[in-house]
Write an enzyme that holds these catalytic residues in place. Structure first.
Site, PDB file in Angstrom:
ATOM      1  N   TYR A  22       0.827  -1.211   0.000  1.00 18.04           N
ATOM      2  CA  TYR A  22       0.000   0.000   0.000  1.00 18.04           C
ATOM      3  C   TYR A  22       0.861   1.260   0.000  1.00 18.04           C
ATOM      4  CZ  TYR A  22      -2.787   3.824   1.860  1.00 18.04           C
ATOM      5  OH  TYR A  22      -3.370   5.053   2.053  1.00 18.04           O
ATOM      6  N   HIS A 107       4.389  10.116  -0.173  1.00 16.20           N
ATOM      7  CA  HIS A 107       3.212  10.388  -1.004  1.00 16.20           C
ATOM      8  C   HIS A 107       2.980  11.894  -1.084  1.00 16.20           C
ATOM      9  CE1 HIS A 107       1.388   6.269   0.412  1.00 16.20           C
ATOM     10  NE2 HIS A 107       2.470   6.116  -0.333  1.00 16.20           N
ATOM     11  N   HIS A 120       3.530  13.684   2.511  1.00 18.59           N
ATOM     12  CA  HIS A 120       3.627  13.050   3.816  1.00 18.59           C
ATOM     13  C   HIS A 120       4.393  11.742   3.700  1.00 18.59           C
ATOM     14  CE1 HIS A 120      -0.132  11.483   2.041  1.00 18.59           C
ATOM     15  NE2 HIS A 120       0.163  10.354   2.692  1.00 18.59           N
ATOM     16  N   HIS A 122       5.280   7.884   4.979  1.00 20.20           N
ATOM     17  CA  HIS A 122       4.914   6.645   5.655  1.00 20.20           C
ATOM     18  C   HIS A 122       6.212   5.894   5.937  1.00 20.20           C
ATOM     19  CE1 HIS A 122       0.469   6.512   5.003  1.00 20.20           C
ATOM     20  NE2 HIS A 122       0.770   7.330   4.012  1.00 20.20           N
TER      21      HIS A 122
END
Length: 258
Positions: A22, A107, A120, A122
């Site tokens: 993801y 992203h 941002h 992850h």
């Protein structure tokens, strides 16, 4: 002032591989089209520097009900180039994960409120930091043997702390994230900055903004979205007097590897 957002999550057994896909926008997640770059590090020998060889055995062999991965979700400043964001992320990661195996992705989707960029990070990582002992994937995620480490799994670095220590650690991580961002904002000629402290600690008398997400915002009226947009602009307008005296430099603020 730029916006500060720092969120901590964790994933249980069986969820790490799918979540890695993801965040790196693999398979069905390619449709998002918002991945700027990704990377990984500190992988044990059996993974051969590949997260795709690390997360599947973590999902399979990690103990039931244990956290297979933990994740930081961190808002980054708007207006930086991809290269500037990459340099910022490279300086930020070591101070967050240390020697732990990690994978990250940056992203930058379009904001549902004002249409601008929303960069941002992850950053997902395992609590099992390599200790120099070669283990098979199955042994790596087994229970640690303190008397004979070579016979057990790799030790988790998340245990043995009380609530006060955990709180202080989170505060230190938030401070590190803010300091690195502020150093890079200054390096790139910016006068805005982020503040890791709570609104109450900053002396700001308002409720924190909730993260609504695209789905919830799409169900709001145009007037509600307009009010959100205006409130955000008002909050993010830099105060020149507040930036004076920060004295932030890369040498003071940035944790670098090696």
């Amino acid at each position: 002032m730029a916006s500060f957002h720092f969120e901590i999550k964790s994933g249980k057994k069986g969820r790490a591989t799918g979540h890695a896909d993801y965040i790196t926008r693999q398979g069905v997640h390619r449709k998002h089209g918002d991945l700027l770059f990704s990377g990984s590090g500190n992988m044990p020998s059996f993974a051969q520097d590949s997260p795709k060889s690390f997360w599947p055995p973590a999902d399979r062999f990690e103990r039931a009900n244990a956290a297979v991965y933990r994740e930081y979700i961190i808002a980054l400043p708007r207006g930086l180039t991809v290269d500037q964001l990459r340099a910022l992320v490279d300086d930020m990661i070591p101070g967050l994960v240390g020697d732990r195996p990690y994978q990250y992705a940056l992203h930058s989707p379009e904001s549902s409120i004002d249409g601008g960029e929303n960069p941002h990070l992850h950053l997902m990582y395992s609590d099992r930091a390599p200790d120099g002992i070669d283990r098979s994937p199955q042994q790596y995620f087994a229970r640690y043997n303190p008397d004979h480490p070579e016979k057990g799994g790799c030790k988790k670095l998340s245990g043995g702390r009380n609530r006060i220590q955990l709180r202080d650690e989170v505060i230190a991580k938030r401070r590190h994230v803010a300091n690195v961002q502020n150093a890079h904002l200054a390096l790139n000629g910016r006068s805005d900055f982020v503040d890791h402290r709570s609104l109450q600690e900053q002396g700001v008398d308002r409720a924190p903004e909730r993260h609504l997400g695209p789905a919830r915002i799409s169900g709001m009226s145009e007037d509600d979205v307009r009010q959100l947009r205006e409130a955000r602009v008002s909050r993010e307008t830099p105060d020149p007097s507040a930036t004076s005296g920060l004295g932030l430099t890369l040498g003071d603020c940035v944790t670098t590897s090696g």
